[in-house]
Design a protein around this motif. Sequence first.
Motif, mmCIF file in Angstrom:
data_model
loop_
_atom_site.group_PDB
_atom_site.id
_atom_site.type_symbol
_atom_site.label_atom_id
_atom_site.label_comp_id
_atom_site.label_asym_id
_atom_site.label_seq_id
_atom_site.Cartn_x
_atom_site.Cartn_y
_atom_site.Cartn_z
ATOM 1 N N VAL A 51 -11.865 -12.512 -7.260
ATOM 2 C CA VAL A 51 -11.567 -12.623 -5.839
ATOM 3 C C VAL A 51 -12.870 -12.493 -5.071
ATOM 4 O O VAL A 51 -13.632 -11.542 -5.282
ATOM 5 C CB VAL A 51 -10.588 -11.511 -5.393
ATOM 6 N N ILE A 52 -13.124 -13.431 -4.196
ATOM 7 C CA ILE A 52 -14.324 -13.380 -3.372
ATOM 8 C C ILE A 52 -13.890 -12.956 -1.975
ATOM 9 O O ILE A 52 -13.110 -13.641 -1.324
ATOM 10 C CB ILE A 52 -15.036 -14.744 -3.340
ATOM 11 N N THR A 53 -14.368 -11.776 -1.550
ATOM 12 C CA THR A 53 -14.021 -11.250 -0.235
ATOM 13 C C THR A 53 -15.265 -10.706 0.434
ATOM 14 O O THR A 53 -16.285 -10.479 -0.205
ATOM 15 C CB THR A 53 -12.988 -10.097 -0.321
ATOM 16 N N GLN A 54 -15.144 -10.463 1.709
ATOM 17 C CA GLN A 54 -16.201 -9.784 2.435
ATOM 18 C C GLN A 54 -15.935 -8.292 2.303
ATOM 19 O O GLN A 54 -14.837 -7.819 2.575
ATOM 20 C CB GLN A 54 -16.175 -10.206 3.898
ATOM 21 N N ASN A 55 -16.913 -7.545 1.849
ATOM 22 C CA ASN A 55 -16.716 -6.126 1.570
ATOM 23 C C ASN A 55 -16.914 -5.233 2.789
ATOM 24 O O ASN A 55 -17.139 -4.043 2.654
ATOM 25 C CB ASN A 55 -17.666 -5.670 0.465
ATOM 26 N N ALA A 56 -16.820 -5.779 3.989
ATOM 27 C CA ALA A 56 -17.047 -4.990 5.193
ATOM 28 C C ALA A 56 -15.935 -3.973 5.429
ATOM 29 O O ALA A 56 -16.171 -2.911 5.980
ATOM 30 C CB ALA A 56 -17.179 -5.903 6.404
ATOM 31 N N ASP A 57 -14.722 -4.288 5.011
ATOM 32 C CA ASP A 57 -13.579 -3.418 5.276
ATOM 33 C C ASP A 57 -12.939 -2.965 3.962
ATOM 34 O O ASP A 57 -12.369 -3.777 3.234
ATOM 35 C CB ASP A 57 -12.560 -4.171 6.117
ATOM 36 N N PRO A 58 -13.010 -1.666 3.635
ATOM 37 C CA PRO A 58 -12.427 -1.177 2.376
ATOM 38 C C PRO A 58 -10.915 -1.352 2.306
ATOM 39 O O PRO A 58 -10.334 -1.302 1.227
ATOM 40 C CB PRO A 58 -12.815 0.299 2.328
ATOM 41 N N ASP A 59 -10.260 -1.573 3.442
ATOM 42 C CA ASP A 59 -8.813 -1.792 3.441
ATOM 43 C C ASP A 59 -8.430 -3.060 2.675
ATOM 44 O O ASP A 59 -7.322 -3.160 2.158
ATOM 45 C CB ASP A 59 -8.264 -1.890 4.867
ATOM 46 N N VAL A 60 -9.333 -4.030 2.589
ATOM 47 C CA VAL A 60 -9.042 -5.277 1.866
ATOM 48 C C VAL A 60 -8.777 -4.977 0.398
ATOM 49 O O VAL A 60 -7.776 -5.426 -0.168
ATOM 50 C CB VAL A 60 -10.198 -6.295 2.017
ATOM 51 N N ARG A 61 -9.651 -4.203 -0.232
ATOM 52 C CA ARG A 61 -9.458 -3.867 -1.645
ATOM 53 C C ARG A 61 -8.208 -3.017 -1.845
ATOM 54 O O ARG A 61 -7.457 -3.185 -2.794
ATOM 55 C CB ARG A 61 -10.678 -3.169 -2.217
ATOM 56 N N ARG A 62 -7.957 -2.071 -0.920
ATOM 57 C CA ARG A 62 -6.753 -1.237 -1.026
ATOM 58 C C ARG A 62 -5.493 -2.091 -0.928
ATOM 59 O O ARG A 62 -4.536 -1.886 -1.659
ATOM 60 C CB ARG A 62 -6.759 -0.157 0.056
ATOM 61 N N ALA A 63 -5.492 -3.065 -0.042
ATOM 62 C CA ALA A 63 -4.330 -3.950 0.115
ATOM 63 C C ALA A 63 -4.104 -4.781 -1.131
ATOM 64 O O ALA A 63 -2.975 -4.976 -1.569
ATOM 65 C CB ALA A 63 -4.512 -4.844 1.334
ATOM 66 N N LEU A 64 -5.185 -5.274 -1.750
ATOM 67 C CA LEU A 64 -5.060 -6.046 -2.991
ATOM 68 C C LEU A 64 -4.492 -5.186 -4.107
ATOM 69 O O LEU A 64 -3.653 -5.631 -4.891
ATOM 70 C CB LEU A 64 -6.418 -6.601 -3.418
ATOM 71 N N GLN A 65 -4.923 -3.951 -4.198
ATOM 72 C CA GLN A 65 -4.461 -3.053 -5.259
ATOM 73 C C GLN A 65 -3.008 -2.627 -5.047
ATOM 74 O O GLN A 65 -2.282 -2.407 -5.999
ATOM 75 C CB GLN A 65 -5.352 -1.829 -5.349
ATOM 76 N N ALA A 66 -2.603 -2.543 -3.784
ATOM 77 C CA ALA A 66 -1.232 -2.134 -3.488
ATOM 78 C C ALA A 66 -0.230 -3.228 -3.829
ATOM 79 O O ALA A 66 0.925 -2.955 -4.106
ATOM 80 C CB ALA A 66 -1.102 -1.765 -2.020
#
Length: 67
Positions: A51-66
């Motif tokens: 997955v290629i994302t912008q790592n500016a917001d840690p909520d993105v990774r949390r949402a993917l994991q949820a």
Amino acid sequence: MSMPHQHILTFTTRPRSTLDITADVAAVVRASGIAPGLAHVFVQHTSCSLVITQNADPDVRRALQAG
């Protein structure tokens, strides 16, 4: 024309998690000495996604994991 460079990275992961491999891939690209070029990242596992994302917001990774 320069020769292609290949390097294998191995990671240990946990179920249903994300792993930021940006620094690892960047280190391989730097070590290759190739510039400009194209980095092809191949994930050799059937249940894994890249997955290629912008790592500016840690909520993105949390949402993917949820999920």
